[in-house]
Design a protein around this motif. Sequence first.
Motif, PDB file in Angstrom:
ATOM      1  N   HIS A 172       0.877  -1.182   0.000  1.00 23.12           N
ATOM      2  CA  HIS A 172       0.000   0.000   0.000  1.00 23.12           C
ATOM      3  C   HIS A 172       0.908   1.223   0.000  1.00 23.12           C
ATOM      4  O   HIS A 172       1.572   1.506  -0.978  1.00 23.12           O
ATOM      5  N   GLY A 173       0.983   1.939   1.138  1.00 18.26           N
ATOM      6  CA  GLY A 173       1.749   3.188   1.155  1.00 18.26           C
ATOM      7  C   GLY A 173       3.248   2.984   1.089  1.00 18.26           C
ATOM      8  O   GLY A 173       3.989   3.917   0.767  1.00 18.26           O
ATOM      9  N   ALA A 175       4.969   1.393  -0.966  1.00 20.02           N
ATOM     10  CA  ALA A 175       5.503   0.999  -2.275  1.00 20.02           C
ATOM     11  C   ALA A 175       6.544   1.974  -2.822  1.00 20.02           C
ATOM     12  O   ALA A 175       7.474   1.557  -3.513  1.00 20.02           O
ATOM     13  N   ARG A 231       8.853  -8.161  -8.322  1.00 19.76           N
ATOM     14  CA  ARG A 231       7.765  -7.319  -8.821  1.00 19.76           C
ATOM     15  C   ARG A 231       8.342  -6.001  -9.307  1.00 19.76           C
ATOM     16  O   ARG A 231       9.322  -5.512  -8.754  1.00 19.76           O
ATOM     17  N   LEU A 232       7.730  -5.451 -10.305  1.00 21.96           N
ATOM     18  CA  LEU A 232       8.105  -4.104 -10.715  1.00 21.96           C
ATOM     19  C   LEU A 232       7.323  -3.165  -9.805  1.00 21.96           C
ATOM     20  O   LEU A 232       6.123  -2.926 -10.014  1.00 21.96           O
ATOM     21  N   MET A 233       7.992  -2.683  -8.752  1.00 21.09           N
ATOM     22  CA  MET A 233       7.296  -1.864  -7.764  1.00 21.09           C
ATOM     23  C   MET A 233       6.915  -0.524  -8.386  1.00 21.09           C
ATOM     24  O   MET A 233       7.636   0.014  -9.224  1.00 21.09           O
ATOM     25  N   PHE A 287       4.289  -0.201 -10.161  1.00 20.22           N
ATOM     26  CA  PHE A 287       3.501  -0.547 -11.352  1.00 20.22           C
ATOM     27  C   PHE A 287       2.311  -1.391 -10.926  1.00 20.22           C
ATOM     28  O   PHE A 287       2.410  -2.200 -10.000  1.00 20.22           O
ATOM     29  N   ARG A 309      -4.932  -2.203  -8.318  1.00 19.46           N
ATOM     30  CA  ARG A 309      -6.173  -2.972  -8.269  1.00 19.46           C
ATOM     31  C   ARG A 309      -7.264  -2.312  -9.120  1.00 19.46           C
ATOM     32  O   ARG A 309      -8.059  -2.997  -9.762  1.00 19.46           O
ATOM     33  N   ARG A 354      -2.691  10.271 -11.081  1.00 22.24           N
ATOM     34  CA  ARG A 354      -1.818  10.925 -10.096  1.00 22.24           C
ATOM     35  C   ARG A 354      -0.358  10.796 -10.521  1.00 22.24           C
ATOM     36  O   ARG A 354       0.455  11.691 -10.286  1.00 22.24           O
ATOM     37  N   PHE A 387       3.476  -6.584 -19.523  1.00 22.99           N
ATOM     38  CA  PHE A 387       2.830  -5.478 -18.804  1.00 22.99           C
ATOM     39  C   PHE A 387       1.608  -4.976 -19.570  1.00 22.99           C
ATOM     40  O   PHE A 387       0.586  -4.640 -18.977  1.00 22.99           O
ATOM     41  N   ARG A 441      -1.381  -7.350 -19.078  1.00 25.80           N
ATOM     42  CA  ARG A 441      -1.970  -7.283 -17.736  1.00 25.80           C
ATOM     43  C   ARG A 441      -2.398  -5.881 -17.353  1.00 25.80           C
ATOM     44  O   ARG A 441      -2.815  -5.639 -16.220  1.00 25.80           O
TER      45      ARG A 441
HETATM   46  N1  CMC Z   1       5.014  -6.413 -11.287  1.00 25.09           N
HETATM   47  C1  CMC Z   1       4.877  -7.571 -11.970  1.00 25.09           C
HETATM   48  N2  CMC Z   1       3.718  -8.204 -12.161  1.00 25.09           N
HETATM   49  C2  CMC Z   1       2.637  -7.654 -11.606  1.00 25.09           C
HETATM   50  C3  CMC Z   1       2.692  -6.456 -10.877  1.00 25.09           C
HETATM   51  C4  CMC Z   1       3.935  -5.818 -10.723  1.00 25.09           C
HETATM   52  N3  CMC Z   1       4.055  -4.671 -10.050  1.00 25.09           N
HETATM   53  N4  CMC Z   1       1.460  -6.131 -10.438  1.00 25.09           N
HETATM   54  C5  CMC Z   1       0.658  -7.105 -10.875  1.00 25.09           C
HETATM   55  N5  CMC Z   1       1.357  -8.024 -11.589  1.00 25.09           N
HETATM   56  C6  CMC Z   1       0.840  -9.213 -12.281  1.00 25.09           C
HETATM   57  C7  CMC Z   1       0.520 -10.325 -11.296  1.00 25.09           C
HETATM   58  O1  CMC Z   1       1.623 -11.166 -11.114  1.00 25.09           O
HETATM   59  C8  CMC Z   1      -0.634 -11.003 -11.988  1.00 25.09           C
HETATM   60  O2  CMC Z   1      -0.129 -11.764 -13.030  1.00 25.09           O
HETATM   61  P1  CMC Z   1      -0.785 -13.200 -13.391  1.00 25.09           P
HETATM   62  O3  CMC Z   1      -2.175 -12.869 -13.862  1.00 25.09           O
HETATM   63  O4  CMC Z   1       0.098 -13.768 -14.419  1.00 25.09           O
HETATM   64  O5  CMC Z   1      -0.791 -13.979 -12.100  1.00 25.09           O
HETATM   65  C9  CMC Z   1      -1.417  -9.856 -12.621  1.00 25.09           C
HETATM   66  O6  CMC Z   1      -0.420  -8.832 -12.863  1.00 25.09           O
HETATM   67  C10 CMC Z   1      -2.531  -9.301 -11.741  1.00 25.09           C
HETATM   68  O7  CMC Z   1      -1.950  -8.869 -10.504  1.00 25.09           O
HETATM   69  P2  CMC Z   1      -2.591  -9.031  -9.066  1.00 25.09           P
HETATM   70  O8  CMC Z   1      -1.492  -9.203  -8.066  1.00 25.09           O
HETATM   71  O9  CMC Z   1      -3.669 -10.075  -9.121  1.00 25.09           O
HETATM   72  O10 CMC Z   1      -3.290  -7.622  -8.901  1.00 25.09           O
HETATM   73  P3  CMC Z   1      -3.813  -6.980  -7.561  1.00 25.09           P
HETATM   74  O11 CMC Z   1      -4.924  -6.083  -7.953  1.00 25.09           O
HETATM   75  O12 CMC Z   1      -4.108  -8.009  -6.524  1.00 25.09           O
HETATM   76  O13 CMC Z   1      -2.550  -6.144  -7.042  1.00 25.09           O
HETATM   77  C11 CMC Z   1      -1.044  -4.393  -6.577  1.00 25.09           C
HETATM   78  C12 CMC Z   1      -2.431  -4.784  -7.134  1.00 25.09           C
HETATM   79  C13 CMC Z   1      -0.940  -2.874  -6.525  1.00 25.09           C
HETATM   80  C14 CMC Z   1      -0.902  -4.935  -5.133  1.00 25.09           C
HETATM   81  C15 CMC Z   1       0.041  -5.007  -7.489  1.00 25.09           C
HETATM   82  O14 CMC Z   1      -0.080  -4.493  -8.799  1.00 25.09           O
HETATM   83  C16 CMC Z   1       1.465  -4.777  -6.950  1.00 25.09           C
HETATM   84  O15 CMC Z   1       1.934  -5.542  -6.115  1.00 25.09           O
HETATM   85  N6  CMC Z   1       2.161  -3.684  -7.422  1.00 25.09           N
HETATM   86  C17 CMC Z   1       3.449  -3.375  -6.885  1.00 25.09           C
HETATM   87  C18 CMC Z   1       3.285  -2.656  -5.558  1.00 25.09           C
HETATM   88  C19 CMC Z   1       2.799  -1.233  -5.754  1.00 25.09           C
HETATM   89  O16 CMC Z   1       3.284  -0.500  -6.586  1.00 25.09           O
HETATM   90  N7  CMC Z   1       1.827  -0.836  -4.888  1.00 25.09           N
HETATM   91  C20 CMC Z   1       1.283   0.506  -4.889  1.00 25.09           C
HETATM   92  C21 CMC Z   1      -0.166   0.531  -5.258  1.00 25.09           C
HETATM   93  S1  CMC Z   1      -0.714   2.199  -5.612  1.00 25.09           S
HETATM   94  C22 CMC Z   1      -0.678   3.002  -4.116  1.00 25.09           C
HETATM   95  C23 CMC Z   1      -1.805   2.683  -3.234  1.00 25.09           C
HETATM   96  O17 CMC Z   1      -2.966   2.847  -3.650  1.00 25.09           O
HETATM   97  O18 CMC Z   1      -1.515   2.300  -2.078  1.00 25.09           O
END
Ligand code: CMC
Length: 423
Positions: free
Chosen positions: A261-262, A264, A294-296, A298, A301, A309, A346, A349
């Motif tokens: 969440h925050g 990242a 993970r590509l942080m 990026f 949900r 933003r 990317f 997805r």
């Molecule tokens: N790097 C690589 N692959 C990714 C990433 C990423 N950052 N994010 C999602 N994916 C892939 C994931 O592996 C999955 O692939 P597959 O379908 O082959 O299994 C697909 O994309 C869907 O991902 P998910 O994990 O089911 O999606 P989610 O909605 O549960 O997760 C997220 C959302 C933000 C937690 C995730 O994208 C992530 O971990 N991102 C990196 C951390 C990040 O930047 N977080 C900040 C979010 S924005 C600030 C906030 O609102 O707090």
Amino acid sequence: MTDSLTIRDNRTGDEHELTITDGTISAGEFGKATGLAVYDPGFTNTASCRSAVTYIDGDAGILEYRGYPIEQLAEDSTFLEVAYLLIKGELPTKDQYDQWVHDITYHTYVHENIKSLMQGFRYDAHPMGMLLSSVGALSTFYPDAREIADPSTREIQVIRMIAKMPTLGAWAFRHAQGKPYIYPDNDLSYTENFLSMLFRMSEPKYQADPRLVKALEVLFILHADHEQNCSTNAVRSVGSSQVDPYSAVSAGIAALYGPLHGGANEAVLKMLRKIKTKDNIPAFIEGVKEGKERLMGFGHRVYKNYDPRAKIIKKACDDVFEVTGVNPLLEIAQELERIALEDEYFVKRKLYPNVDFYSGLIYEALQFPPEMFTVLFAIPRTAGWLAQWGELVDDKEQKIARPKQIYTGDRTLKFTPAAQRWA
Ligand code: CMC
């Protein structure tokens, strides 16, 4: 055409008709009709409330507070005006705005015992841990905060919390540096005062560069609310027990502390440092695609498009770097973004840069250590949490949050006392 959904249970042949309202069916009605529950870990397709605070269209990359586009607010508003808008539901008149700014400014000081409490933390305490405990502790200083049914009591807690967050956040920062805590300067604006409490040393008055003040205002506006994310859900869930708002907001701060969440943007900087040079980007991307990392910064949900933003922050980078000099990690970030946005993994997805991809670079340029990044998120998000909490308290449809589970453990085992089992 009727606004309803017919479900057929193939085990029995029974059919059930459910009303569709606002694009949803009632889980309660569904359960009553079918005897089934809905399994939805992470609430990926469950609406937990009706809300008029923030609108997001993730596919189109749209974010609006109370109907106003984020781009317009970031360009022409102030953080305190946006906080008023979120909390009260409409823009203030001049008199309302002046009164609001006066009230927030007047409440920036905290009880001296809160200072003692903060001074009791270890020298290397994480500022988020300090923030969440001190906000929780505020509930003990304002026992009237428990009277959540009284609108005037609620209003004063909202003012207190928005006013005191920069003081607590700045003190948590000074603590880690072993520097004296700086008291609020009520001649300054909200963000100038925060910068003063963070960075002032022996000078009688702290003077921040107006370009940095503007950049911080923009960052605060962008982080002020984001509908039902993990921390807002935590505030609502804890608040649904009718606890005081300080306790509910400290639960939100705890949720925000987590790296998904925050946290990242801190993880983004670590990642950029690890990548080190542009030449290493392709190998890093391959590792991400193989699921090794993970590509942080990026993916999101809700956003399946460029996070609006992130676009505004990318622009704010230029303004900040004009004052501070360019962060050398920016080049790597830009190249990483370019390569990822062209890569099929990317694209397929719908993974785009989110708010955290560039914000860490700005915070670092402003001399913040990574542990402070989430504090910089929590301060403005307090306005959103409180707007959502106020809406929850007024919402007659809300109940104490209590999800169902699918039980997967053993049943009806026979207990043998320890003395016999270990004999
Ligand atoms: N790097 C690589 N692959 C990714 C990433 C990423 N950052 N994010 C999602 N994916 C892939 C994931 O592996 C999955 O692939 P597959 O379908 O082959 O299994 C697909 O994309 C869907 O991902 P998910 O994990 O089911 O999606 P989610 O909605 O549960 O997760 C997220 C959302 C933000 C937690 C995730 O994208 C992530 O971990 N991102 C990196 C951390 C990040 O930047 N977080 C900040 C979010 S924005 C600030 C906030 O609102 O707090």
